[in-house]
Design an enzyme around this catalytic site. Structure first.
Site, PDB file in Angstrom:
ATOM      1  N   CYS A 325     -38.225  -5.817  17.635  1.00  0.00           N
ATOM      2  CA  CYS A 325     -38.465  -6.879  17.061  1.00  0.00           C
ATOM      3  C   CYS A 325     -38.829  -6.768  15.466  1.00  0.00           C
ATOM      4  CB  CYS A 325     -39.024  -7.734  17.755  1.00  0.00           C
ATOM      5  SG  CYS A 325     -38.438  -9.682  17.299  1.00  0.00           S
ATOM      6  N   HIS A 422     -37.275  -7.218  23.760  1.00  0.00           N
ATOM      7  CA  HIS A 422     -38.801  -7.013  24.299  1.00  0.00           C
ATOM      8  C   HIS A 422     -38.652  -6.810  25.748  1.00  0.00           C
ATOM      9  CE1 HIS A 422     -40.881  -8.361  20.491  1.00  0.00           C
ATOM     10  NE2 HIS A 422     -40.251  -9.305  20.535  1.00  0.00           N
TER      11      HIS A 422
END
Length: 482
Positions: A325, A422
């Site tokens: 991310c 994630h």
């Protein structure tokens, strides 16, 4: 409602264990935290965000995470401002003073969510935040006594003997509370005791005598807590494993560090979170740059610490680097934020280890996701929670197929990778292959380990807490007609 004498006294763990214990007794249980402050968010099936602690508590209760379980989530972006998430959706960024003035409207949202849960379940376990003894925060409070008063719920006060002074913690809280708030507390418990429990009998009795509250237990330290997803990143750093060394720079606005939990649970892996002021160790197998609530700000912070030099040196030595991310965005050639989504508008140079460029624009993407690896076709489950889009030549070497599109980027030498996904390390087959590529083996069933530990925690609380007494404190909640 379980309130604490301070932060990090073990409220979240107690709620998770009690949720599993009551579920085993055949009750329908739901966790609830009116207000949480955390950048470690979980994604719900409808694309909302809640605190990850409430997601673990939901799992303990046998439920899917729902935005009603944490209706107000504050995600700090600066020392004085935070993104405000209400019932799962972003409501904007507020300075601390502005948030304090807006609390009246937020109380309505918390009560709405609470009443929905109360209508659907036998019992709702409510977790407070911080301490009710912060008298300067009582006006407009929605996290502790303010919510307890509005919802009409009884309170169990928990103190932490591990940090010392637990008698003063509990008796002091009794002293500073207003009489009406004090009357809401029906009992107390002492958490995280080490040693011979009988040595605290006198202290327990003194607390009861000075406060008039009965004790619902003195709970010994639960040694396997590290096997559960961590609420605080330093809970991960405290556990040392095997020879495979994963090094993580402790970013100032580090977010979604639950990516580290499955790695920390691996017997072959040591996860080392490096605090500011220390160089990244030169013997790492992998440097993992985690997510961030302020990517550009944390990239500047990373450079201030000299970690950019350490990461580039690690790569020159033949080491592997993974960015997730915000960490993925940092690995690229540049990050462009024309609208000031991440702070002040502008463009900054990245670390240059991936030939990609990120533009901070577009809507925030919050979703559960299922992917497969392009090499080996292994299943990977996880979630996305980010602003920005990343493109460039290294995206042609994507390493995941995510819902019909290529995801991620890989450097030409194959040793640097990035992705927006994630939670990918919770997938056992993928994690085993990833560690194998680093020269280490894994046969861990991560989810089975979490489930077994929740069962052990429930048994621990059944042994040392008066769970029957806790149930006797519970009161029926009149649910307003819709």
């Amino acid at each position: 409602m379980i309130q604490g004498t301070g932060s990090n006294v073990g409220k979240s763990m107690l709620v998770a264990g009690l949720a599993r214990a009551l579920r085993k007794r055949g009750l329908s249980v739901a966790p609830f935290k009116p207000q949480n402050m955390s950048n470690n968010a979980a994604v719900t099936s409808d694309g909302g965000e809640i605190g990850r602690a409430q997601a673990l508590q939901a799992r303990a209760a046998g439920l899917a995470p729902h935005t009603d379980m944490n209706p107000v989530l504050l995600k700090p972006e600066t020392d004085t401002g935070a993104q405000v998430i209400v019932q799962g959706k972003r409501r904007g960024t507020r300075a601390a003073g502005s948030f304090m003035r807006d609390k009246a409207g937020l109380l309505e949202a918390t009560l709405e969510s609470f009443h929905r849960l109360a209508a659907q379940h036998d019992i709702v376990l409510i977790e407070g935040a911080g301490s009710p003894a912060e008298t300067n925060l009582r006006k407009g409070d929605i996290a502790n006594m303010g919510f307890a008063e509005a919802a009409g719920v009884p309170v169990l006060l928990v103190g932490d003997i591990h940090r010392g002074g637990v008698i003063a913690q509990i008796v002091g809280t009794h002293t500073v509370l207003e009489p009406s708030d004090r009357a809401r507390i029906k009992a107390f418990a002492v958490n995280r005791f080490r040693g011979d429990l009988s040595l605290f009998d006198g202290g327990r009795d003194d607390i009861a005598r000075w406060t008039g509250w009965p004790s619902l237990g003195v709970v010994p330290w639960f040694w396997d807590a590290w096997k559960l997803p961590a609420e605080d990143m330093m809970d991960i750093a405290s556990h040392k494993g095997g020879a495979c060394k994963v090094v993580v720079p402790q970013l100032e606005r580090m977010a979604n560090f639950d990516d580290l939990d499955p790695l920390a649970a691996e017997p072959a892996v040591t996860v080392e979170i490096v605090p500011p002021g220390r160089a990244l160790p030169g013997d790492a197998d992998l440097v993992l740059i985690p997510g961030s609530k302020s990517t550009i700000g944390d990239l500047a912070y990373l450079r201030t610490q000299g970690w950019d030099i350490d990461i580039l040196a690690h790569h020159r030595r033949g080491g592997h680097v993974l960015g997730l991310c915000g960490g993925y965005q940092m690995l690229g050639q540049s990050i462009d934020d024309p609208e000031g989504v991440d702070g002040h508008p502008g463009k900054v140079a990245g670390l240059g280890l991936l030939d990609v460029h990120t533009v901070m624009a577009g809507d925030k993407r919050v979703t559960l996701s299922a992917a497969r690896t392009l090499e080996g076709d292994l299943p990977v489950s996880g979630y996305e929670i980010h602003m920005g889009r990343t493109t460039g030549p290294d995206c042609a070497r994507a390493w995941l197929a995510l819902e019909g599109r290529a995801e991620g980027a890989t450097s030409a030498d194959g040793r640097v990778r990035g992705s927006y996904l994630h939670g990918l390390f919770t997938s056992d087959a993928f994690r085993a292959q990833f560690l194998s590529d680093l020269g280490h083996q894994s046969d861990l069933d991560y989810d089975a380990g979490v489930e077994a530990t929740l069962d052990e925690l429930a048994a621990h609380l059944e042994q040392y807490m008066d769970v029957e007494g806790l149930l006797e404190l519970a009161e029926p909640i009149p649910v307003p007609e819709s």
